[in-house]
Design an enzyme around this catalytic site. Structure first.
Site, PDB file in Angstrom:
ATOM      1  N   VAL A 150     -16.027 -17.773   4.884  1.00  0.00           N
ATOM      2  CA  VAL A 150     -14.948 -16.977   4.733  1.00  0.00           C
ATOM      3  C   VAL A 150     -15.255 -15.712   5.539  1.00  0.00           C
ATOM      4  O   VAL A 150     -14.278 -14.996   6.419  1.00  0.00           O
ATOM      5  CB  VAL A 150     -14.338 -16.639   3.288  1.00  0.00           C
ATOM      6  N   CYS A 151     -16.474 -15.256   5.456  1.00  0.00           N
ATOM      7  CA  CYS A 151     -16.915 -13.786   5.818  1.00  0.00           C
ATOM      8  C   CYS A 151     -16.420 -13.835   7.264  1.00  0.00           C
ATOM      9  O   CYS A 151     -16.222 -12.771   7.745  1.00  0.00           O
ATOM     10  CB  CYS A 151     -18.393 -13.627   5.615  1.00  0.00           C
ATOM     11  N   PRO A 152     -16.921 -14.738   8.136  1.00  0.00           N
ATOM     12  CA  PRO A 152     -16.643 -14.518   9.680  1.00  0.00           C
ATOM     13  C   PRO A 152     -15.149 -14.294  10.160  1.00  0.00           C
ATOM     14  O   PRO A 152     -14.885 -13.575  10.926  1.00  0.00           O
ATOM     15  CB  PRO A 152     -17.641 -15.445  10.309  1.00  0.00           C
TER      16      PRO A 152
END
Length: 177
Positions: free
Chosen positions: A51-53
């Site tokens: 999810v972070c990128p």
């Protein structure tokens, strides 16, 4: 957890600011964000995740919107500056980042902010909007599995920058109260 009305804590941390050899790292402090500008400071749990990128890329895609608003944009996690650099070099979308990736390896800043998840001690998906005096005007926290909405962060920044009362659902260009 530090919240609205609290001063954003003082800090000195390394950040990845470039992919150019010899220019990759810079030390950032509270003074760098308390430079007469608003600041959006957002946290993600860990590098090399899923999810972070998507969030980091979305913030970068909207970087010019923050710049138009004369606002600093800083991203951070508990990973080291070396892990940030490796991730940026590995991920084609992260190679183009226009904002610093701050490394809170000691977890001292995330701990002082009170944003560490209890079990694994990783930072929650937290977004701060900080005024030019270093006072937190907005904080939102998402659980580890759900990404945030960058357009909503921009809308909130716009609302705070009016210095006026803004009604529910206010959008830039609409009347304030």
């Amino acid at each position: 957890m530090l919240t609205v009305g609290d001063k954003f804590p003082e800090f000195e941390k390394q950040a990845v600011v470039s992919l150019d050899p010899g220019k990759e790292f810079k030390s950032l402090t509270q003074k760098d964000i308390q430079n007469g500008k608003w600041t959006v400071f957002f946290w993600w749990p860990l590098d090399f995740t899923f999810v972070c990128p998507t969030e980091i890329t979305s913030f970068n895609d909207h970087y010019d919107e923050f710049e138009k608003r004369d606002a600093n944009l800083i991203g951070a996690s508990i990973d080291s500056e070396f892990v940030h650099l490796a991730w940026r070099n590995q991920d084609a979308n992260l190679k183009k980042l226009k904002f610093p990736m701050l490394a809170d390896t000691s977890k001292s800043l995330s701990e002082e902010l009170g944003i560490l998840e209890k079990k694994n001690k990783v930072a929650y998906r937290t977004t701060y909007i900080i005024d030019p005096d270093g006072v937190i005007q907005h904080v939102s926290v998402n659980g580890l599995d759900v990404g945030r909405n960058v357009k909503e962060t921009i809308r909130l920044l716009d609302a705070f920058q009016t210095g006026e009362l803004t009604p529910c659902g206010w959008e830039p260009g609409q009347k304030t109260l």
